[in-house]
Design an enzyme around this catalytic site. Structure first.
Site, PDB file in Angstrom:
ATOM      1  N   LYS A 205      -5.271  11.421  -0.119  1.00 57.93           N
ATOM      2  CA  LYS A 205      -6.565  11.537  -1.580  1.00 57.93           C
ATOM      3  C   LYS A 205      -7.455  12.234  -1.419  1.00 57.93           C
ATOM      4  CE  LYS A 205      -4.366   7.745  -4.812  1.00 57.93           C
ATOM      5  NZ  LYS A 205      -4.296   6.177  -3.777  1.00 57.93           N
TER       6      LYS A 205
ATOM      7  N   GLU B   9       5.482   0.440   4.366  1.00 62.69           N
ATOM      8  CA  GLU B   9       4.499  -0.466   4.633  1.00 62.69           C
ATOM      9  C   GLU B   9       4.895  -1.575   3.350  1.00 62.69           C
ATOM     10  OE1 GLU B   9       1.299   0.475   2.452  1.00 62.69           O
ATOM     11  OE2 GLU B   9       1.265   3.326   2.828  1.00 62.69           O
TER      12      GLU B   9
END
Ligand code: PSU
Ligand code: MN
Length: 299
Positions: free
Chosen positions: A157, A23
């Site tokens: 996360k 990405e």
């Protein structure tokens, strides 16, 4: 949507040699601070090459969807960017955006369109805490479910709702595979306290699983824990994550801006500690992704 392939990536695909897609959000100003972003890009690219694969960064440059960039073009993705999720690709092309940085959802769709079946990232998006009220579920999840690509990440996360994120993967039919590890990793830490449904011990197993999935268009999520020596302290992180979410709410941030805002706050609050951890896990994911790509190419 047909991406324009770099000469090197096009040649590799034509020859059946392994390619690992990447990405661009993580390497742009939306992701890591400078100069760590350059180091991350260099280390991830080198890990993929050392593993016998060709790295293929995804991005929208001058309104063109790209898979694989030249060294000169790598410079362009280290700066300011507009965030491009999968749904934004069409807008970025039609409006000829200078630099659209691909998120996981965009990168997975571009990889699939170019015939690349492995994608390496740092952390994926997920179901946000409070999603039962806001409806905020990252487009990454449905994109991972929709394309025949193995996404390699260090989990997500812990500011996200990780139990719901795992439930969502079950609902949409994405196998979640723990790389030599029984826990779903929480990016900076090796365990979220939640078990992954399945463990794998070798890249060849991941290749087999991709081959045998029942729906032609279903991806696989491979979660790789951060290396032991790079792991951060979970208890210290909890307070930082909680404060970042409070700040986000107070600033009335919504939609696509939520994740960059929270990531920025976490970066500020953890100062120098989070960056080396981020680099270590991204490089490690790239290394494992290369192993998987080689296993797929050689079956
Ligand atoms: N989580 C991270 N680092 C990141 C991102 C998420 O720890 O860089 C980026 C990735 O590009 C991911 C995107 O695909 O944020 C998810 O954004 P959203 O939550 O708006 O779907
Ligand atoms: Mn969102």
């Amino acid at each position: 949507m047909k991406p324009v392939l770099s000469a090197e990536v096009a040649a590799a695909i034509a020859d059946g040699r392994p390619v690992v897609a990447m990405e661009s959000t993580i390497y742009s100003h939306l992701g890591l601070p400078s100069p760590a972003n350059r180091e991350a890009l260099d280390r991830c690219s080198a890990a993929i090459r050392d593993g016998g694969c060709v790295p293929a960064v995804t991005a929208i440059l001058d309104g063109v969807v790209r898979l694989g960039l030249t060294d000169a073009e790598h410079e362009r993705i280290l700066g300011p960017a507009r965030k491009v999720a999968e749904r934004d690709i069409a807008v970025a092309v039609a409006q000829k955006w200078d630099f659209g940085a691909t998120t996981v959802s965009a990168a997975v769709s571009i990889a699939a369109a170019g015939g690349v079946s492995v994608f390496a990232t740092g952390g994926i998006g997920g179901v946000h805490r409070g999603a039962e009220l806001t409806g905020d579920i990252s487009a990454d999840l449905d994109a991972i479910a929709s394309y025949p690509v193995v996404t390699v990440s260090a989990g997500a996360k812990a500011f996200l709702d990780l139990p719901r994120t795992l439930e969502y993967f079950e609902t949409i039919g994405v196998p979640v595979l723990g790389w030599k590890h029984e826990w779903f990793p929480a990016f900076y830490t090796r365990s979220s306290g939640l078990k992954v449904p399945h463990q794998v011990q070798a890249a060849s197993e991941v290749a087999d699983i991709l081959l045998h999935r029942s729906r032609a268009k279903t991806g696989v999520l491979l979660t790789v824990p951060i290396p032991v020596e790079a792991e951060l302290d979970a208890a210290q992180l909890d307070a930082v994550l909680a404060q970042a979410l409070v700040d986000c709410e107070a600033a009335r941030i919504r939609g696509a801006a939520v994740t960059p805002f929270v990531l920025g706050r976490i970066g500020q609050a953890t100062e120098g500690r989070s960056v080396p951890a981020n680099l270590a896990l991204a490089e490690n994911n790239a290394r494992v992704a290369a192993e998987v790509a080689v296993a797929i190419a050689t079956r």
